[in-house]
Design a protein around this motif. Structure first.
Motif, PDB file in Angstrom:
ATOM      1  N   MET A 105       0.831  -1.195   0.000  1.00  8.05           N
ATOM      2  CA  MET A 105       0.000   0.000   0.000  1.00  8.05           C
ATOM      3  C   MET A 105       0.873   1.254   0.000  1.00  8.05           C
ATOM      4  N   VAL A 106       0.528   2.180  -0.897  1.00  8.30           N
ATOM      5  CA  VAL A 106       1.248   3.447  -0.975  1.00  8.30           C
ATOM      6  C   VAL A 106       0.564   4.495  -0.110  1.00  8.30           C
ATOM      7  N   ARG A 107      -0.745   4.627  -0.249  1.00  4.49           N
ATOM      8  CA  ARG A 107      -1.484   5.555   0.600  1.00  4.49           C
ATOM      9  C   ARG A 107      -2.975   5.300   0.479  1.00  4.49           C
ATOM     10  N   ARG A 108      -3.719   5.826   1.457  1.00  5.34           N
ATOM     11  CA  ARG A 108      -5.170   5.768   1.442  1.00  5.34           C
ATOM     12  C   ARG A 108      -5.719   7.075   0.886  1.00  5.34           C
ATOM     13  N   LEU A 109      -6.763   6.982   0.060  1.00 12.18           N
ATOM     14  CA  LEU A 109      -7.399   8.176  -0.479  1.00 12.18           C
ATOM     15  C   LEU A 109      -8.346   8.790   0.559  1.00 12.18           C
ATOM     16  N   GLU A 110      -8.586  10.086   0.416  1.00 10.95           N
ATOM     17  CA  GLU A 110      -9.496  10.778   1.333  1.00 10.95           C
ATOM     18  C   GLU A 110     -10.887  10.162   1.244  1.00 10.95           C
ATOM     19  N   ARG A 111     -11.522  10.009   2.394  1.00 11.35           N
ATOM     20  CA  ARG A 111     -12.842   9.396   2.451  1.00 11.35           C
ATOM     21  C   ARG A 111     -13.934  10.400   2.099  1.00 11.35           C
ATOM     22  N   ARG A 112     -14.932   9.933   1.390  1.00 12.61           N
ATOM     23  CA  ARG A 112     -16.109  10.767   1.131  1.00 12.61           C
ATOM     24  C   ARG A 112     -16.961  10.838   2.399  1.00 12.61           C
ATOM     25  N   THR A 113     -17.186   9.695   3.017  1.00 14.88           N
ATOM     26  CA  THR A 113     -17.926   9.615   4.272  1.00 14.88           C
ATOM     27  C   THR A 113     -17.233   8.584   5.153  1.00 14.88           C
ATOM     28  N   VAL A 114     -17.444   8.698   6.467  1.00 20.91           N
ATOM     29  CA  VAL A 114     -16.891   7.705   7.388  1.00 20.91           C
ATOM     30  C   VAL A 114     -17.840   7.528   8.553  1.00 20.91           C
ATOM     31  N   PHE A 115     -18.222   6.292   8.801  1.00 17.67           N
ATOM     32  CA  PHE A 115     -19.081   5.956   9.924  1.00 17.67           C
ATOM     33  C   PHE A 115     -18.184   5.460  11.043  1.00 17.67           C
ATOM     34  N   GLN A 116     -18.235   6.152  12.175  1.00 20.41           N
ATOM     35  CA  GLN A 116     -17.360   5.824  13.288  1.00 20.41           C
ATOM     36  C   GLN A 116     -18.062   6.109  14.597  1.00 20.41           C
ATOM     37  N   ARG A 117     -17.529   5.554  15.691  1.00 20.86           N
ATOM     38  CA  ARG A 117     -18.114   5.813  16.993  1.00 20.86           C
ATOM     39  C   ARG A 117     -17.004   5.875  18.023  1.00 20.86           C
ATOM     40  N   ARG A 118     -17.311   6.515  19.131  1.00 23.69           N
ATOM     41  CA  ARG A 118     -16.351   6.610  20.225  1.00 23.69           C
ATOM     42  C   ARG A 118     -16.800   5.689  21.352  1.00 23.69           C
ATOM     43  N   ALA A 119     -15.918   4.812  21.807  1.00 26.07           N
ATOM     44  CA  ALA A 119     -16.204   3.943  22.942  1.00 26.07           C
ATOM     45  C   ALA A 119     -15.853   4.660  24.238  1.00 26.07           C
ATOM     46  N   GLU A 120     -16.462   4.238  25.325  1.00 24.03           N
ATOM     47  CA  GLU A 120     -16.249   4.885  26.606  1.00 24.03           C
ATOM     48  C   GLU A 120     -14.773   4.859  26.996  1.00 24.03           C
ATOM     49  N   LEU A 127     -13.363   3.001  13.828  1.00 22.84           N
ATOM     50  CA  LEU A 127     -13.893   3.062  12.466  1.00 22.84           C
ATOM     51  C   LEU A 127     -14.811   1.882  12.201  1.00 22.84           C
ATOM     52  N   ALA A 128     -15.952   2.154  11.577  1.00 21.34           N
ATOM     53  CA  ALA A 128     -16.894   1.093  11.240  1.00 21.34           C
ATOM     54  C   ALA A 128     -16.946   0.851   9.729  1.00 21.34           C
ATOM     55  N   ALA A 129     -17.049   1.901   8.934  1.00 24.75           N
ATOM     56  CA  ALA A 129     -17.132   1.763   7.482  1.00 24.75           C
ATOM     57  C   ALA A 129     -16.838   3.105   6.844  1.00 24.75           C
ATOM     58  N   ALA A 130     -16.335   3.069   5.619  1.00 23.76           N
ATOM     59  CA  ALA A 130     -15.972   4.298   4.914  1.00 23.76           C
ATOM     60  C   ALA A 130     -16.591   4.306   3.521  1.00 23.76           C
ATOM     61  N   ASN A 131     -16.798   5.519   3.013  1.00 21.41           N
ATOM     62  CA  ASN A 131     -17.302   5.722   1.654  1.00 21.41           C
ATOM     63  C   ASN A 131     -18.635   5.009   1.437  1.00 21.41           C
ATOM     64  N   VAL A 132     -19.498   5.160   2.435  1.00 20.90           N
ATOM     65  CA  VAL A 132     -20.843   4.582   2.397  1.00 20.90           C
ATOM     66  C   VAL A 132     -21.810   5.650   1.912  1.00 20.90           C
ATOM     67  N   ASP A 133     -22.589   5.318   0.904  1.00 18.57           N
ATOM     68  CA  ASP A 133     -23.566   6.266   0.368  1.00 18.57           C
ATOM     69  C   ASP A 133     -24.845   6.277   1.193  1.00 18.57           C
ATOM     70  N   THR A 134     -25.292   5.093   1.613  1.00 16.20           N
ATOM     71  CA  THR A 134     -26.540   4.970   2.369  1.00 16.20           C
ATOM     72  C   THR A 134     -26.328   4.042   3.551  1.00 16.20           C
ATOM     73  N   LEU A 135     -26.824   4.461   4.724  1.00 19.29           N
ATOM     74  CA  LEU A 135     -26.743   3.625   5.913  1.00 19.29           C
ATOM     75  C   LEU A 135     -28.124   3.069   6.208  1.00 19.29           C
ATOM     76  N   PHE A 136     -28.264   1.746   6.109  1.00 19.18           N
ATOM     77  CA  PHE A 136     -29.499   1.078   6.475  1.00 19.18           C
ATOM     78  C   PHE A 136     -29.476   0.808   7.977  1.00 19.18           C
ATOM     79  N   VAL A 137     -30.330   1.486   8.713  1.00 18.32           N
ATOM     80  CA  VAL A 137     -30.460   1.260  10.149  1.00 18.32           C
ATOM     81  C   VAL A 137     -31.552   0.205  10.317  1.00 18.32           C
ATOM     82  N   VAL A 138     -31.144  -1.002  10.683  1.00 25.12           N
ATOM     83  CA  VAL A 138     -32.048  -2.148  10.690  1.00 25.12           C
ATOM     84  C   VAL A 138     -32.593  -2.377  12.096  1.00 25.12           C
ATOM     85  N   THR A 139     -33.901  -2.490  12.204  1.00 28.44           N
ATOM     86  CA  THR A 139     -34.550  -2.842  13.462  1.00 28.44           C
ATOM     87  C   THR A 139     -35.758  -3.692  13.141  1.00 28.44           C
TER      88      THR A 139
END
Length: 365
Positions: A105-120, A127-139
Motif C-alpha cells: 500500500m502506498v497511501r489511502r485516499l481521502e474518504r467521502r464519508t466515514v461511519f465511526q463511533r467513540r467507545a467509553e 472506524l466502522a465503514a468508509a465511503n458509504v452512500d446509504t446507511l441502512f439502520v435495521v430494526t
C-alpha cells in the motif's frame, strides 16, 4: 469534503463474484468500467496525481487485527501493509493505492464519508465503514424497536455524511407494521422507512433505489434483527460463503452476535453492502452536526430567538417555545434534544497536557 450521489436502480452490470480463482488483480485507473462497478468515481479519481497513475487501485473489503483484505475489479486482490502500519487506521470501504510490483500500500485516499463511533474512555474513534452512500439502520417489529436507540444511529449517520434509511424487518410476524413505520418516520425530517421480510427473495426490491451499480450501503443495528439475513438476500445465490445468522430470545428480542467483523459483499444487481457487528452500547459523543440534522426543526428555529444564548426553556422571545405553544413543535422533541445535547457535551472529551502526553478529561460547564 463530500459530494452527494443520487440513488439509482437503472442498469444491471455484470455481477462481480468474489471467488479466489479469478487470476492476478490488475485494476488500474484506466480500467474505468471495473472501477465504476466498485464505486470509484471522480471524487476519488481527482485525488490521484499524475505521478501515481501507474499505481493499482484497491478497495478494502475486511479489516483484521493483523491484516486487511482488499478487492479490485476482478475479485480478491493482494494488498500488503507496511510493517509498522496499524490496521485500526483503516475501514472497510476505504480506497487505497498499491505498488504494482510489490502490492504494498502506498497511501489511502481521502474518504467521502466515514461511519465511526467513540467507545467509553477511548481516545479517538473506532472506524466502522468508509465511503458509504446509504446507511441502512435495521430494526425489527418487536421488542427490539427502540426510537431512542434509532435516534442515536441517525445522529451517527448524519455526522458521517451518509443518507440514513430505517429498515423494518420481521414485519411478517406482526399485524401492525405500519405503526412501527409511522413512529420511525417521525424521528427525522424526510426520513425514508421501508418494511421488508429479510428472508423473502423480494426483500431487495424496496431497497434497490439505494443499491444500484457503484452504490455502497452499510447495515447497522442490534444483534438478532436480521442484518446478516438481509446481507445474504442482497448478495443473492452464488455470492460466496453466506453470513451466519442466529436466533433471538423471544421474551426480550435480544439476539446473539453472529457477525464478528465488518466485511464488504457484492449485491446481486450491482452495488456493495457492508455488514457490521451488532452494537450493544452506542454513545453520543462529538456529534453536534448529527444532532442538529436530527432535530432540524429546532435547529432552524433557534436563530429566530430573541437571545443568542437562548436555552429554549423560559426566555421571552424564544422561537422554539413559541412553536410549542403554537402547536407546530412537539415538546417531547425538545426534551429529547436537550437530553442528547447534554450527553454529547458530557461525553465529548477534551485533551489536556503537554504534546505527546495527552490526557482525557470531561468538559466542565
Amino acid at each position: 469534503m463530500r459530494t452527494d450521489r443520487s440513488p439509482t436502480c437503472s442498469g444491471k452490470p455484470d455481477h462481480v463474484l468474489l471467488s479466489p480463482d479469478l487470476g492476478p488483480p490488475l485494476t488500474r485507473l484506466t480500467d474505468t468500467a471495473a472501477l465504476d462497478r466498485l464505486g470509484f468515481d471522480t471524487f476519488f479519481a481527482e485525488q490521484v496525481g499524475p505521478d501515481e497513475s501507474h499505481l493499482l487501485v484497491r478497495r478494502i473489503s475486511s479489516v483484521h487485527r493483523d491484516r486487511v483484505d482488499a478487492i479490485d475489479g476482478s475479485g480478491p486482490a493482494d494488498l500488503e501493509l507496511a510493517p509498522n502500519a496499524n490496521t485500526a487506521d483503516y475501514a472497510v470501504g476505504d480506497w487505497v493505492l498499491a505498488d504494482p510490483h510489490t502490492r504494498l500500500m502506498v497511501r489511502r485516499l481521502e474518504r467521502r464519508t466515514v461511519f465511526q463511533r467513540r467507545a467509553e474512555g477511548v481516545i479517538g474513534h473506532q472506524l466502522a465503514a468508509a465511503n458509504v452512500d446509504t446507511l441502512f439502520v435495521v430494526t425489527s417489529c418487536n421488542a427490539d424497536f427502540n426510537p431512542a436507540r434509532l435516534e442515536r444511529y441517525l445522529i451517527m449517520a448524519n455526522e458521517a455524511g451518509t443518507r440514513p434509511v430505517i429498515v423494518l424487518t420481521k414485519a411478517d410476524m406482526v399485524d401492525d407494521a405500519e405503526t412501527y413505520a409511522a413512529q420511525a418516520s417521525a424521528l427525522q425530517r424526510d426520513l425514508s422507512v421501508v418494511i421488508v421480510n429479510a428472508r423473502s427473495p423480494d426483500a431487495i426490491d424496496p431497497l434497490m433505489p439505494w443499491c444500484g451499480p457503484g452504490q455502497t450501503v452499510a447495515l447497522v443495528g442490534s444483534s438478532g434483527v436480521g442484518k446478516s439475513t438481509l446481507v445474504n438476500t442482497l448478495s443473492g445465490p452464488g455470492a460466496g460463503e453466506p453470513q451466519k445468522t442466529g436466533t433471538i430470545r423471544e421474551q426480550d428480542a435480544k439476539g446473539r452476535h453472529t457477525t464478528t467483523a465488518r466485511s464488504l459483499h457484492a449485491i446481486a444487481g450491482g452495488g456493495w453492502v457492508i455488514d457490521t457487528p451488532g452494537i450493544r452500547t452506542l454513545y453520543v459523543s462529538d456529534v453536534t452536526d448529527g444532532i442538529d440534522t436530527l432535530f432540524a426543526e429546532i435547529t432552524e428555529l433557534a436563530p429566530h430567538c430573541k437571545f443568542r444564548d437562548c436555552s429554549h426553556s423560559h426566555e421571552k422571545g424564544c422561537a422554539v417555545q413559541g412553536a410549542i405553544k403554537g402547536g407546530t413543535l412537539d415538546p417531547d422533541r425538545l426534551d429529547r434534544w436537550r437530553q442528547l445535547q447534554a450527553e454529547n457535551r458530557d461525553r465529548t472529551p477534551v485533551f489536556t497536557g503537554p504534546k505527546g502526553n495527552k490526557m482525557l478529561r470531561k468538559k466542565k460547564y
